[in-house]
Design a protein around this motif. Structure first.
Motif, PDB file in Angstrom:
ATOM      1  N   THR A 260       1.044  -1.432   0.082  1.00 29.54           N
ATOM      2  CA  THR A 260      -0.070  -0.147   0.008  1.00 29.54           C
ATOM      3  C   THR A 260       0.668   1.405  -0.186  1.00 29.54           C
ATOM      4  O   THR A 260       0.736   2.212  -0.902  1.00 29.54           O
ATOM      5  N   PRO A 261       1.836   1.381   0.898  1.00 24.22           N
ATOM      6  CA  PRO A 261       2.922   2.413   0.726  1.00 24.22           C
ATOM      7  C   PRO A 261       3.405   2.693  -0.457  1.00 24.22           C
ATOM      8  O   PRO A 261       3.485   3.965  -0.746  1.00 24.22           O
ATOM      9  N   LEU A 262       3.815   1.579  -1.057  1.00 27.60           N
ATOM     10  CA  LEU A 262       4.512   1.791  -2.240  1.00 27.60           C
ATOM     11  C   LEU A 262       3.667   2.168  -3.280  1.00 27.60           C
ATOM     12  O   LEU A 262       4.184   3.036  -4.181  1.00 27.60           O
ATOM     13  N   ALA A 263       2.562   1.616  -3.371  1.00 27.14           N
ATOM     14  CA  ALA A 263       1.534   2.213  -4.599  1.00 27.14           C
ATOM     15  C   ALA A 263       1.269   3.765  -4.428  1.00 27.14           C
ATOM     16  O   ALA A 263       0.969   4.366  -5.235  1.00 27.14           O
ATOM     17  N   THR A 264       1.118   3.944  -2.840  1.00 24.99           N
ATOM     18  CA  THR A 264       0.794   5.239  -2.814  1.00 24.99           C
ATOM     19  C   THR A 264       1.919   6.234  -3.135  1.00 24.99           C
ATOM     20  O   THR A 264       1.745   7.480  -3.843  1.00 24.99           O
ATOM     21  N   MET A 265       3.104   5.837  -2.828  1.00 19.94           N
ATOM     22  CA  MET A 265       4.267   6.697  -3.198  1.00 19.94           C
ATOM     23  C   MET A 265       4.334   6.597  -4.959  1.00 19.94           C
ATOM     24  O   MET A 265       4.685   7.869  -5.246  1.00 19.94           O
ATOM     25  N   ARG A 266       4.072   5.750  -5.412  1.00 18.61           N
ATOM     26  CA  ARG A 266       4.275   5.768  -6.892  1.00 18.61           C
ATOM     27  C   ARG A 266       2.999   6.533  -7.361  1.00 18.61           C
ATOM     28  O   ARG A 266       3.368   7.586  -8.634  1.00 18.61           O
ATOM     29  N   VAL A 267       1.722   6.800  -7.009  1.00 19.56           N
ATOM     30  CA  VAL A 267       0.796   7.650  -7.451  1.00 19.56           C
ATOM     31  C   VAL A 267       1.209   9.090  -7.178  1.00 19.56           C
ATOM     32  O   VAL A 267       0.996   9.868  -8.067  1.00 19.56           O
ATOM     33  N   HIS A 268       1.718   9.332  -6.151  1.00 19.61           N
ATOM     34  CA  HIS A 268       2.138  10.694  -5.545  1.00 19.61           C
ATOM     35  C   HIS A 268       3.132  11.112  -6.703  1.00 19.61           C
ATOM     36  O   HIS A 268       3.206  12.230  -6.905  1.00 19.61           O
ATOM     37  N   ALA A 269       4.249  10.334  -7.011  1.00 23.60           N
ATOM     38  CA  ALA A 269       5.400  10.590  -7.634  1.00 23.60           C
ATOM     39  C   ALA A 269       4.997  10.871  -9.280  1.00 23.60           C
ATOM     40  O   ALA A 269       5.266  11.922  -9.742  1.00 23.60           O
ATOM     41  N   GLU A 270       4.101  10.014  -9.750  1.00 21.02           N
ATOM     42  CA  GLU A 270       3.688  10.123 -10.942  1.00 21.02           C
ATOM     43  C   GLU A 270       2.657  11.529 -11.023  1.00 21.02           C
ATOM     44  O   GLU A 270       2.847  12.482 -12.022  1.00 21.02           O
ATOM     45  N   ALA A 271       2.093  11.793 -10.153  1.00 20.64           N
ATOM     46  CA  ALA A 271       1.233  12.965 -10.193  1.00 20.64           C
ATOM     47  C   ALA A 271       2.089  14.221  -9.877  1.00 20.64           C
ATOM     48  O   ALA A 271       1.898  15.298 -10.642  1.00 20.64           O
ATOM     49  N   LEU A 272       3.059  14.090  -9.227  1.00 17.23           N
ATOM     50  CA  LEU A 272       4.037  15.180  -9.183  1.00 17.23           C
ATOM     51  C   LEU A 272       4.736  15.633 -10.291  1.00 17.23           C
ATOM     52  O   LEU A 272       5.232  16.645 -10.470  1.00 17.23           O
ATOM     53  N   GLN A 273       4.876  14.550 -11.255  1.00 20.09           N
ATOM     54  CA  GLN A 273       5.896  14.839 -12.465  1.00 20.09           C
ATOM     55  C   GLN A 273       5.084  16.032 -13.220  1.00 20.09           C
ATOM     56  O   GLN A 273       5.682  16.689 -14.177  1.00 20.09           O
TER      57      GLN A 273
END
Length: 482
Positions: A260-273
């Motif tokens: 779950t935290p890994l998936a959340t981190m990926r979503v946030h990083a992709e949104a931040l791009q």
């Protein structure tokens, strides 16, 4: 021949319980034999009946009195009697066992055995006496005639050391032991092997188990000496089993929680791009995404490893799976990855090959093998997959154009988290460990060889993974398949 001799010598030098038991029995027999010899020698020295066996004294006295007026004939007769005594006792050629005699008429010496203790005088009626002559001990018994002054003294060696040395020099001590030794060793060896049969049954059961089988030993001995060892082994297996279960539970729970935290981190990083400008910031975000992908891959591998271990323990249900259909399905799923890396996939699979196993375990096994072959092959390389069946075994081979694995490292690559040094590709070191766990669960075999594919320019020797898995009967597969 020399090699066989060296192997036998090395085998003999190894500690052996069987040899220790045989040596203990041999030493016991030797001690009993020496004790028996000492008893016989002691009894022989204290036995007085030998002096007067066959009425020796009466015969010698009668002859001496009858031929008292014929001294020459008397000497001849007494000499013959002396020699006859030695022949009768069977010790004529054994100096330490020969009997000697001395004959007196009053104070006159009539006869003395030549070469023996010489002239010995002991008073009659005092029983057996010990006499020292020239450093040797003699037992002497003297009797006198009731009708005259004729006395006869018979002498026997009185030293137990001389007696034992004489008996040993003529084979009375060692020879019977050597003759009987083969007759003692073979029954002793057979009896010891028969007594150790329960230990061999325990050893055979332990040797037949796989590395993941931690269930209690099935053999229940009735022998008092063996029960403590089996109880200790079963207690150790229980503690190891509980420890492994706790470890697996912790790893599985941790892996699940990390997803779950890994998936959340990926979503946030992709949104931040979408909101970050600048090459440096984009490179940092790309690094975060790649790190997240590697962590997510590791979590997936850990979960796959836990599932394969559960299958090894028998906690995951086995079902008939058509391996040829599953193989084509997984190759189709991984075709995009192969196309991205410029790798050609070549598959030939016989139809109707069924494997009784959890489907998820087979998917993990195939995905790891095919993904590794694609990942380590250079662009323009080939991954060749062959599936056949013979003699009740499914034979799967996956060959690639990768760098291969050195022969000395082909055992270690199945260890968890082990990776070859200087690897260009990233990984967790769990892929082949998962494959080996699944193969072991299915009772199959796995072997690593050099690739049979012709090498490409600049490529390595390649790797060929060979699997042999027990097939399920066709009628069972069709009957049980959903």
């Amino acid at each position: 021949m020399l090699r066989t001799f060296k192997l036998l010598l090395l085998r003999w030098r190894e500690p052996s319980v069987l040899r220790r038991l045989l040596l203990a029995q041999g030493l016991l027999v030797l001690l009993l034999w020496l004790g028996l010899i000492a008893y016989v020698a002691t009894e022989t020295l204290h036995d007085t009946s030998v002096f007067d066996s066959g009425h020796r004294f009466e015969s010698i006295i009668a002859v001496t009195e009858a031929l008292r007026d014929q001294p020459e004939q008397l000497q001849q007769v007494l000499h013959h009697i002396d020699m006859f005594q030695r022949l009768e006792d069977g010790v004529e050629d054994i100096e330490a066992l020969r009997m000697a005699m001395v004959v007196w008429r009053g104070d006159q010496l009539v006869y003395a055995t030549p070469g023996e203790p010489g002239v010995v005088y002991t008073p009659p009626g005092d029983g057996v006496q010990l006499v020292e002559r020239d450093g040797r001990r003699w037992r002497a018994l003297t009797k006198q005639s009731q009708h005259s002054n004729t006395r006869v003294t018979l002498l026997l060696p009185g030293s137990i050391a001389d007696l034992l040395m004489a008996m040993n020099s003529h084979g009375f001590l060692v020879l019977p032991l050597l003759v009987s030794l083969p007759l003692l060793v073979l029954p002793a060896w057979a009896s010891v092997r028969l007594a150790l049969r329960p230990w061999r049954r325990v050893s055979a059961e332990i040797a037949s188990r796989g590395g993941q089988d931690l269930s209690p030993l099935a053999y229940a001995p009735r022998h008092r000496e063996l029960r403590p060892m089996l109880n200790a082994v079963n207690r150790l297996l229980r503690r190891v089993r509980e420890s492994v279960a706790r470890e697996r539970s912790f790893i599985a729970d941790a892996a699940h929680e990390l997803r779950t935290p890994l998936a959340t981190m990926r979503v946030h990083a992709e949104a931040l791009q979408a909101h970050v400008s600048g090459a440096h910031a984009q490179a940092l975000l790309d690094g975060v995404l790649r790190g997240g992908e590697r962590a997510n891959h590791l979590v997936g591998q850990l979960l796959a490893l836990m599932r394969s271990d559960a299958a090894v323990d028998g906690t995951a249900p086995a079902q008939p799976v058509m391996l040829d259909e599953l193989l084509r399905e997984r190759l189709a799923q991984l075709a995009l990855l192969a196309a991205e890396r410029g790798i050609e996939l070549d598959c030939e699979a016989a139809d109707g090959i069924a494997i009784g196993a959890p489907r998820e375990s087979l998917i993990s096994m195939l995905d790891n093998l095919i993904t590794n072959a694609i990942k380590y092959s250079p662009p323009g390389g080939l991954v060749q997959v062959r599936l056949t069946a013979a003699a009740g075994l499914a034979q799967l081979s996956i060959a690639d154009h990768g760098p291969g694995i050195p022969a000395e490292a082909r055992e270690r690559v199945f260890d968890r988290f082990y990776r070859l040094p200087d690897q260009a590709q990233s990984g967790s070191g769990l892929g082949l460990a998962i494959v080996a766990s699944v193969v072991q669960r299915l009772g199959g075999q796995i072997d690593l060889q050099d690739s049979p594919l012709p090498p490409l320019s600049g490529s390595g020797v390649g790797l060929c993974v060979l699997l042999q898995l027990p097939c399920q009967a066709d009628e069972d597969a069709h009957r049980e398949a959903p």
